[in-house]
Design an enzyme around this catalytic site. Sequence first.
Site, PDB file in Angstrom:
ATOM      1  N   GLY A  60       0.757  -1.213   0.094  1.00 48.44           N
ATOM      2  CA  GLY A  60      -0.071  -0.105  -0.341  1.00 48.44           C
ATOM      3  C   GLY A  60       0.817   1.143  -0.082  1.00 48.44           C
ATOM      4  O   GLY A  60       1.539   1.538   0.964  1.00 48.44           O
ATOM      5  N   SER A  61       0.664   2.186  -0.923  1.00 51.85           N
ATOM      6  CA  SER A  61       1.587   3.228  -1.091  1.00 51.85           C
ATOM      7  C   SER A  61       1.094   4.230  -2.094  1.00 51.85           C
ATOM      8  O   SER A  61      -0.245   3.990  -2.467  1.00 51.85           O
ATOM      9  CB  SER A  61       2.837   2.775  -1.654  1.00 51.85           C
ATOM     10  OG  SER A  61       2.864   1.863  -2.706  1.00 51.85           O
ATOM     11  N   ARG A  62       1.668   5.161  -2.619  1.00 53.06           N
ATOM     12  CA  ARG A  62       1.362   6.196  -3.474  1.00 53.06           C
ATOM     13  C   ARG A  62       2.296   6.801  -4.474  1.00 53.06           C
ATOM     14  O   ARG A  62       3.594   6.705  -3.845  1.00 53.06           O
ATOM     15  CB  ARG A  62       0.708   7.458  -2.675  1.00 53.06           C
ATOM     16  CG  ARG A  62       0.331   8.694  -3.485  1.00 53.06           C
ATOM     17  CD  ARG A  62      -0.458   9.787  -2.609  1.00 53.06           C
ATOM     18  NE  ARG A  62      -0.365  11.074  -2.830  1.00 53.06           N
ATOM     19  CZ  ARG A  62      -0.765  12.191  -2.504  1.00 53.06           C
ATOM     20  NH1 ARG A  62      -1.433  12.047  -1.457  1.00 53.06           N
ATOM     21  NH2 ARG A  62      -0.465  13.399  -2.677  1.00 53.06           N
TER      22      ARG A  62
END
Length: 220
Positions: free
Chosen positions: A187-189
């Site tokens: 999970g990240s951006r």
Amino acid sequence: MTIHKEGKSLLFWMLFILAGINIVLHQVFPEKELLLNLVLIGSIIAYLAVLQFFRNPSIPIPDDPEIIYASADGKVVAIEKTLEDEYLQEERIQVSVFMSPVNVHVNRSPITGVLKFFKYHPGKYLVAWHPKSSTENERTSLVLEHPSGLLLMVRQIAGAMARRIKCYVKEGDPLVQGHEFGFIKFGSRVDVFIPLDAEILVEMNQTTKAGITPLARLKS
């Protein structure tokens, strides 16, 4: 479909541990059939969930110098004008893609170019869609020089679950559009800072595929 190198060790030890747990439970509680079946099913589900996270599908490599492609699989969570003051020192259109744990987490180069700047920043672990995550979370900043001379920043940002950013390139390295440059776990951006005169080709909440979805078209 292949398994990414970042997951091979984890998957091996996870399989070893889950198999050990199930074998021990069968030895200690041979008569507890319902419990054993539930643990087995839970182990399979957990293993497959982690396995899918580390999948690394092959994609058709793009070759279009006028297009900036998505660097990440996920959902567009921001399209906004912002001042990029770490390196570019000018206003850009920031397009942010949030990568949930169910997305492929390979990061791909949005353009072909040379890596002119790279910096790792330790930081917080705010949820990746938080507005301040771009400047306060653990992150890496990369600036690519397009063959036209244009500079494009890409920023990998760790989220609340992602505690490890991997980047496989260094300053001076050539990057090819659509080829892998990094990976972020769980999970990240990824933010891309696009020139103001470029034509934005995505919308809010649109699903993107790294190296496949066009984010913008550069002014010719």
